[in-house]
Design a protein around this motif. Structure first.
Motif, PDB file in Angstrom:
ATOM      1  N   ALA B 110       0.841  -1.202   0.000  1.00 26.40           N
ATOM      2  CA  ALA B 110       0.000   0.000   0.000  1.00 26.40           C
ATOM      3  C   ALA B 110       0.874   1.248   0.000  1.00 26.40           C
ATOM      4  N   LEU B 111       0.418   2.299  -0.691  1.00 30.84           N
ATOM      5  CA  LEU B 111       1.140   3.573  -0.682  1.00 30.84           C
ATOM      6  C   LEU B 111       0.723   4.385   0.525  1.00 30.84           C
ATOM      7  N   ILE B 112       1.694   5.058   1.170  1.00 36.08           N
ATOM      8  CA  ILE B 112       1.374   5.909   2.323  1.00 36.08           C
ATOM      9  C   ILE B 112       1.873   7.324   2.045  1.00 36.08           C
ATOM     10  N   GLY B 113       0.918   8.256   1.867  1.00 33.57           N
ATOM     11  CA  GLY B 113       1.266   9.652   1.622  1.00 33.57           C
ATOM     12  C   GLY B 113       1.001  10.504   2.847  1.00 33.57           C
ATOM     13  N   SER B 114       1.839  11.500   3.076  1.00 33.11           N
ATOM     14  CA  SER B 114       1.600  12.451   4.171  1.00 33.11           C
ATOM     15  C   SER B 114       1.272  13.819   3.587  1.00 33.11           C
ATOM     16  N   SER B 115       0.286  14.497   4.182  1.00 32.69           N
ATOM     17  CA  SER B 115      -0.098  15.838   3.716  1.00 32.69           C
ATOM     18  C   SER B 115       0.781  16.935   4.300  1.00 32.69           C
ATOM     19  N   THR B 116       1.837  16.597   5.004  1.00 32.63           N
ATOM     20  CA  THR B 116       2.644  17.631   5.656  1.00 32.63           C
ATOM     21  C   THR B 116       3.050  18.746   4.695  1.00 32.63           C
ATOM     22  N   SER B 117       3.024  19.977   5.196  1.00 29.74           N
ATOM     23  CA  SER B 117       3.419  21.089   4.330  1.00 29.74           C
ATOM     24  C   SER B 117       4.858  21.499   4.588  1.00 29.74           C
ATOM     25  N   GLY B 118       5.545  20.820   5.510  1.00 32.50           N
ATOM     26  CA  GLY B 118       6.908  21.276   5.748  1.00 32.50           C
ATOM     27  C   GLY B 118       7.888  20.246   6.288  1.00 32.50           C
ATOM     28  N   LEU B 119       7.389  19.169   6.914  1.00 34.46           N
ATOM     29  CA  LEU B 119       8.301  18.204   7.545  1.00 34.46           C
ATOM     30  C   LEU B 119       8.970  17.311   6.503  1.00 34.46           C
ATOM     31  N   LEU B 120      10.172  16.852   6.824  1.00 30.19           N
ATOM     32  CA  LEU B 120      10.922  16.023   5.878  1.00 30.19           C
ATOM     33  C   LEU B 120      10.421  14.581   5.887  1.00 30.19           C
ATOM     34  N   PRO B 121      10.185  13.995   4.700  1.00 32.06           N
ATOM     35  CA  PRO B 121       9.743  12.603   4.649  1.00 32.06           C
ATOM     36  C   PRO B 121      10.748  11.655   5.321  1.00 32.06           C
ATOM     37  N   SER B 122      12.048  11.949   5.259  1.00 32.83           N
ATOM     38  CA  SER B 122      13.033  11.077   5.926  1.00 32.83           C
ATOM     39  C   SER B 122      12.775  11.009   7.424  1.00 32.83           C
ATOM     40  N   ASP B 123      12.373  12.129   8.015  1.00 35.21           N
ATOM     41  CA  ASP B 123      12.049  12.140   9.442  1.00 35.21           C
ATOM     42  C   ASP B 123      10.767  11.359   9.719  1.00 35.21           C
ATOM     43  N   LEU B 124       9.815  11.445   8.804  1.00 38.05           N
ATOM     44  CA  LEU B 124       8.517  10.798   9.024  1.00 38.05           C
ATOM     45  C   LEU B 124       8.604   9.275   8.868  1.00 38.05           C
ATOM     46  N   GLN B 125       9.480   8.815   7.989  1.00 35.53           N
ATOM     47  CA  GLN B 125       9.545   7.386   7.703  1.00 35.53           C
ATOM     48  C   GLN B 125      10.563   6.650   8.584  1.00 35.53           C
ATOM     49  N   ALA B 126      11.185   7.373   9.523  1.00 35.26           N
ATOM     50  CA  ALA B 126      12.327   6.839  10.281  1.00 35.26           C
ATOM     51  C   ALA B 126      12.028   5.505  10.979  1.00 35.26           C
ATOM     52  N   GLU B 127      10.800   5.358  11.491  1.00 37.29           N
ATOM     53  CA  GLU B 127      10.511   4.170  12.299  1.00 37.29           C
ATOM     54  C   GLU B 127       9.654   3.130  11.584  1.00 37.29           C
TER      55      GLU B 127
END
Lengths: 496, 496
Positions: B110-127
């Motif tokens: 499954a694809l997982i998209g984030s609507s964040t307007s400023g945070l880095l995807p590397s930080d979001l996917q860390a765990e």
């Protein structure tokens, strides 16, 4: 109210030439001074672009075009002018010198505007004898389509001058905004510069290429800004709590790392070449002329869309256009002159707009009915059924229409329409309209229509009031002497 | 090509709710998780706005709306989804936690998209256990109308994920742009922030007020950016010499005093109050709802205008819309199914667009003929007279039309049209179309038309080829069994 009758443009080029076009297309005679050997050719090209754009933009009839005169000296150019616009190259000494010369030769009450995009009016007016009538009038490219003019006064500029300048730009269909304090680059170029600086960093650091950056803008906030600008857009983003809530919510991120790109990028050869190459790829072989044509047609389309905005009242640049057209209509030759004549009324002059044609350049089927609708609207205005009358709750509705397509209208063709009243009674109005090609004088299409006077709230037909019927009767009687046009009473498929 | 069949939205609100609407209106079932007690109401309101906007925007028939299911847990919401969109508040710890939960419960592909307007995807996917399928999909408000989605991958995001994400947003009518490197705030918000910072200084220093600043934008470069963005606009400004010339000419002013406003303004109470008060004055009593309505109609109008741009090929967001509609048409129920039936052909389903109405909200006269024209075009496509056929130099031209206006169509009304063939021969095609209100099933208008097969280059009528005539004959014969509709053969003003 000051009316500009004579304008003078000192300095041609893309900006000066577009001022010439704005004045001339609003019916104002223009004298021009530009020592450039190709000035006449360059201004001629801008004029051609502007005429093409205006033909698409403005459905209302333009006044007879103002006369262009190329002069040999600044003195000769400016001496009789009501508005003098300076558009020479962006160097303080040069501009100040030219403006001082203009000042010496112009009438003391003439307005003197400068097209500078960044210099302070106080610096420009320093050596003038009558500095109180000098100001910055800063337009935006393409000047013949974008309506904005930033009006900026210097220390010595009088308040009356700015007021007269506002009236002047309004007369030529533009939108004046007054900048309260003079600063370098005023307001528009400040904003442009801020975004431009950030954009250059994004390209420099390979975050994206120029096409991606352009796409980010035009598929999102570009469309927001075309209609509402920045603050009104954010007001909505704040929800019912409005602007203060928005500021409280988004204020903190001003201090986030989002703001780190505030230094100036080094625009060295490598960066210039990178941007140049990306821009080439993005243009995909389209020439500047082609891009200009696309841009101008898009701008016209956007302004037309905004003209129908806000529930038909018009919004932003579209409202401005609607107001300008209303004035053009008010100043146009009135068909009232022909009311008693035994001939069909000449109602409308228009041109086939870019938005009206198919990919072949032929006017689309339903646009003929649009012109016929505008024609019957024109007839209705003559008998007192105008917007106010309609808002008060009565109107004429079309119940039946028979159209014959006799020829083809193409992009840019000048058209006019006439209307003959076949009969009328208390409720009904039976008319026959013809669309002609203005050049060949051949009929392109005819429409026979039956209209019914209605109470639009109750949704039923009612007798029109005497004030309307009297005018209607006068035209009907005058037209009773006319022969019945060919095609009246015809049904679809009937043998000739 | 990956097709999204099931979507999941974690987090509702204005952004999450608009994602729900985008998915559902494209026919995709959506499961929703949002612990907010009023989540259903808020999403319902966004959905209503979106449906209203889509009704105006898209002339093509939408698929049956996807089913919305509100779930009690993230696990239940995401377990069957092809695309999961996270739109919870903008705090790194919160978002990372939610995304890690989604990751654990979702299918590995499954694809997982984030609507964040400023945070880095590397930080979001860390765990995450399967971080390769996680990315930022950052949309712009109003998400149901503005098509842009910035797609940004993190260090662990796979290339295939970004490609699948591009296909996914295309499926729901949006425009994905891939940002090459992750940085805080990506590209759009960087540009917005730069301009916003400058704008706050201009207000703080009383150079102008918020209304003036908005006017500066919307009467000038806002309209440029809605269609071409920054670099293509400047490419034109460079003239035939192009982008490199432009950079050489305007590069130096990057170092002029124009760039001094690079510090961050202190957004203290006084400045917040100043901006708040100016914004109130500018809104002139219009509520946020009213402004939203105006904005949405303007955005629709701008996109419609861009759809006719570039000589009818479409441009920017308008081209995107045209392509999306083409796909909707291709997926719509085909009237071919009825070809042999003894009943009028059901040709068109459409809605009364904001651009089609007068200030009363009634469909303008000529728009009826537009729908009739689209109806005869639809019939012609059925007999093989499509765009390709027309480009090859032959076509059917309308020579005569008789319209009866029987009722009123209003903004947003759903309409459909039918077409009955009255007769045909080698050159002629005699048809009768009816526009119905889809809800009341009442006829709103009828049109009887005579069309002629032409050689469009020679400009004269010629017999249609056998492949066209065969299909035409089959329909004509099937329709010979139908009664002649009321109104056929009628002339204008004829007694009933």
């Amino acid at each position: 109210m000051t009316e500009i009758k004579n304008a003078a443009c000192v300095g041609g080029g893309v900006i000066g030439g577009a001022w010439v076009a704005r004045f001339a297309l609003a019916g104002i005679d223009v004298k021009i001074f530009d020592p450039h050997p190709e000035a006449e050719r360059i201004i001629g090209e801008v004029m051609a672009n502007a005429e093409r754009a205006y033909a698409m933009l403005t459905m209302a009839p333009l006044p007879p075009k103002g006369k262009l005169t190329f002069c040999k000296s600044i003195e000769e150019t400016v001496k009789d002018a009501d508005w003098i616009q300076e558009s020479v190259p962006e160097r303080l000494e040069l501009k100040r010198g030219v403006i001082t010369q203009i000042d010496a030769a112009a009438r003391p009450d003439a307005l003197i505007g400068s097209s500078t995009s960044g210099l302070l009016p106080s610096d420009l007016q320093a050596e003038m004898k009558h500095p109180e009538r000098m100001f910055v009038a800063h337009p935006y490219n393409p000047v013949y389509l974008l309506p904005l003019v930033e009006l900026v006064g210097g220390k010595k500029t009088s308040k009356a001058t700015i007021e007269r300048a506002m009236q002047g730009v309004e007369q030529i269909g533009m939108k004046g905004v007054v900048i309260a304090k003079e600063i370098e680059a005023f307001v528009g170029d400040r904003l442009l510069e801020a975004l431009w600086r950030e954009a250059l960093w994004l390209i420099q650091d390979d975050i994206c290429d120029t096409e991606t950056l352009d796409n980010v803008m035009r598929y999102s906030f570009g469309m927001r800004w075309a209609q509402m600008g920045l603050f009104e857009t954010y007001r909505i983003a704040g929800g019912e709590a409005g602007m203060r809530h928005f500021l409280a919510q988004f204020g903190p991120c001003l201090k986030w790392p989002w703001t780190k790109f505030t230094d100036v990028v080094d625009l060295d050869d490598a960066l210039v070449e990178k941007i140049g190459a990306q821009s080439d790829a993005q243009a995909a072989g389209r020439s500047i002329r082609e891009l200009e044509r696309i841009r101008d047609e898009n701008l016209v389309g956007i302004m037309h869309a905004l003209k129908s905005g806000n529930g038909g009242e018009g919004w932003g640049a579209g409202k401005l256009l609607a107001d300008f057209e209303a004035k053009l209509w008010a100043n146009a030759k009135k068909p009232e002159a022909d009311l008693g004549d035994v001939k069909p009324l000449h109602i409308l002059d228009t041109k086939v707009s870019a938005a009206w044609v198919d990919y072949n350049g032929h006017m689309t089927e339903h646009r003929y009915l649009q012109v016929f609708g505008d024609t019957s609207d024109g007839l209705l205005r003559l008998i007192g059924v105008d917007l106010e009358y309609v808002r008060d709750g009565h109107s004429y509705y079309t119940v039946e229409t028979h159209i014959r397509n006799l020829g083809e209208a193409k992009l840019g063709d000048a058209l006019y329409s006439t209307c003959q009243l076949l009969s009328s009674d208390e409720k009904r109005l039976h008319l026959f309209s013809t669309i002609y090609n203005a050049e060949t004088k051949e009929a392109v299409a005819t429409a026979e229509q039956m209209m019914l006077h209605v109470d639009s709230k109750a949704g039923k037909s009612v007798a029109a009031p005497a004030k309307v019927l009297d005018k209607l009767k006068a035209i009907t009687e005058a037209h009773a002497g006319l022969p019945t046009p060919e095609g009246v009473g015809r049904f679809v498929g009937q043998k000739r």
